[in-house]
Enzyme design. Structure first.
Site, PDB file in Angstrom:
ATOM      1  N   SER A 189     -20.346  37.699 -33.283  1.00  0.00           N
ATOM      2  CA  SER A 189     -20.816  37.061 -32.064  1.00  0.00           C
ATOM      3  C   SER A 189     -22.146  36.329 -32.302  1.00  0.00           C
ATOM      4  CB  SER A 189     -20.914  38.135 -30.963  1.00  0.00           C
ATOM      5  OG  SER A 189     -21.009  37.556 -29.703  1.00  0.00           O
ATOM      6  N   ASP A 343     -10.942  35.111 -25.865  1.00  0.00           N
ATOM      7  CA  ASP A 343     -12.382  35.048 -26.112  1.00  0.00           C
ATOM      8  C   ASP A 343     -12.852  33.625 -25.817  1.00  0.00           C
ATOM      9  OD1 ASP A 343     -14.959  35.029 -27.141  1.00  0.00           O
ATOM     10  OD2 ASP A 343     -14.386  35.596 -29.184  1.00  0.00           O
ATOM     11  N   HIS A 373     -13.011  39.459 -27.143  1.00  0.00           N
ATOM     12  CA  HIS A 373     -14.360  39.395 -27.707  1.00  0.00           C
ATOM     13  C   HIS A 373     -15.019  40.775 -27.709  1.00  0.00           C
ATOM     14  CE1 HIS A 373     -17.897  37.169 -29.030  1.00  0.00           C
ATOM     15  NE2 HIS A 373     -18.582  38.127 -28.431  1.00  0.00           N
TER      16      HIS A 373
END
Ligand SMILES: *[C@@H]1O[C@H](CO)[C@@H](O)[C@H](O)[C@H]1NC(C)=O
Ligand SMILES: *[C@@H]1O[C@H](CO)[C@@H](O)[C@H](O)[C@H]1NC(C)=O
Length: 403
Positions: A189, A343, A373
């Site tokens: 991320s 995501d 995610h």
């Protein structure tokens, strides 16, 4: 009696309604995900309320998610764990106890959390680092970089850059018995964003004589041009990372000024500067058909030349590593990119994979049709997901083969 029963029935119905969000069939363990998401959403609402009444900044409340999970640097039979600093930046080092072979691999890891949350010391990251250290017999350097809203770009980037540069010195590598030819940068991320940015910038640093062998990017955030890609649209309300939260993370990375957030939410934060970069993130060209789907392309618009002057960094490649020309991509190391169908950041990763391949970089793009995610973070009971475990083992397997 009757009214009590009615009250119970009504509140159960309300609760069920709050928790229940229709999730795609492809996702496994949907009820568990709904429950986790309901907790995240509740905390989000509390954070909004707190901000509204001027009690605490939104992210300070959200930070609870991190602080409840902090664990100390405890060593076990396989790994010696230590908190230290590299050039004043805190790091947690995982040193495998197995001293064979004499020279080990190393992974420099950057945790996720939108540049605002998260910590190398959180249980899920601690577990991931232990597992990587043990299974790869690798030294893991997990970076505790500074966070927003207290610190803005480029502090986060500078912290990780400092650590990577420090570690890539031959005498430091030797002290940790690390093979200079086998060092990786990696992150998930926002950490994937930092890893990608460091990999790009460090190759131009003449003081650095050791090259990074591979970069492993797990659902990274990579661009600030367009918050309306098909994945942002399709997954606007997906669990864990709805679009509003991702855009909030981006804006907080640069500034606490709400006017930036509002412009970014409306995708009208473009400037003269960004217009020249928008072809680097043009999804109508860079996404394969199966990701474009039925969405029609609208060039990210808005005229506000002021913005770039007032909020430095928004289109800086150290913040948005997709926004560089091919010449900066060509020399990048072998790359592993993970994307998830559900995501908002899916298309950031897919576009980077496309551009790296076009620039001749060797890329393994692993796309999960059945994941969301943040999945790798959910690796501890009771919030463990089978898909997260699967992704972690594929990630480690890739490093075993390529690092
Ligand atoms: C926020 O940014 C806007 C536009 O860039 C500017 O007019 C305003 O003064 C800023 N607000 C603060 C509190 O800095
Ligand atoms: C994106 O690509 C399309 C198709 O080539 C083109 O029409 C459009 O102008 C491009 N947009 C930007 C912002 O570069």
């Amino acid at each position: 009696m009757g009214s009590k029963l009615l009250a119970i029935a009504l509140s159960s119905a309300l609760l069920a309604h709050y928790i229940y969000t229709p999730l795609p069939e492809a996702l496994g363990e949907r009820w568990k995900l709904m429950l986790v998401d309901a907790c995240f959403r509740s905390l989000g609402h509390l954070a909004e309320l707190s901000e509204l009444i001027g009690f605490k900044h939104y992210m300070e409340v959200m930070m609870v998610l991190t602080t409840v999970e902090l664990v100390g640097p405890s060593s076990d039979d396989d790994v010696t764990v230590m908190d230290t600093t590299f050039n004043q930046v805190p790091v947690r080092v995982y040193n495998p106890n197995n001293l064979l072979p004499k020279l080990r691999r190393a992974v420099i890891y950057m945790h996720g959390g939108g540049w605002c949350l998260g910590s190398a010391k959180m249980k899920p990251y601690d577990l991931l680092s232990r597992k990587s250290a043990t299974e790869l017999n690798a030294v893991i350097i997990s970076i505790e970089y500074r966070l927003a809203p207290e610190h803005h770009f480029p502090d986060q980037f500078n912290d990780v850059y400092t650590v990577v540069k420090y570690f890539l010195q031959r005498d430091v590598l030797a002290r940790y018995s690390v093979d200079p030819a086998r060092v990786a940068v990696s992150g998930d991320s926002a950490g994937g964003n930092l890893a990608a940015a460091v990999a790009q910038q460090i190759q131009e640093d003449r003081e650095v004589q050791v090259e990074i062998k591979v970069q492993a990017l797990i659902y990274p955030a990579l661009q600030t041009i367009d918050f309306n890609t098909p994945s942002y649209q399709q997954n606007e309300n997906m669990p864990i990372l709805p679009k509003t939260l991702m855009v909030r993370f981006w804006s907080e990375y640069f500034s606490c000024n709400k006017s930036l957030l509002n412009k970014m939410m409306a995708n009208s934060h473009a400037t003269h500067e960004s217009k020249g970069l928008s072809n680097f993130a043009n999804w109508s060209v860079l996404l394969p058909m199966e990701f474009r789907k039925h969405y029609s392309y609208i060039p990210p618009g808005g005229e506000n030349a002021e913005l770039s002057g007032r909020v430095p960094g928004v289109f800086d490649p150290r913040a948005a590593p997709l926004l560089v020309g091919d010449e900066k991509l060509r020399a990048l190391p072998r790359t592993y990119i993970v994307t998830c169908e559900y995501d908002v950041l899916r298309d950031d990763g897919v576009m980077y994979a496309t551009r790296l391949k076009m620039a001749g970089v060797q890329v393994t793009h692993e796309h999960y049709e059945d994941s969301f995610h943040g999945a790798i973070m959910f690796n501890t009971w009771p919030t463990d997901f089978a898909i997260g475990q699967k992704m972690i083992s594929h990630y480690i397997e890739w490093l075993r083969t390529n690092l």
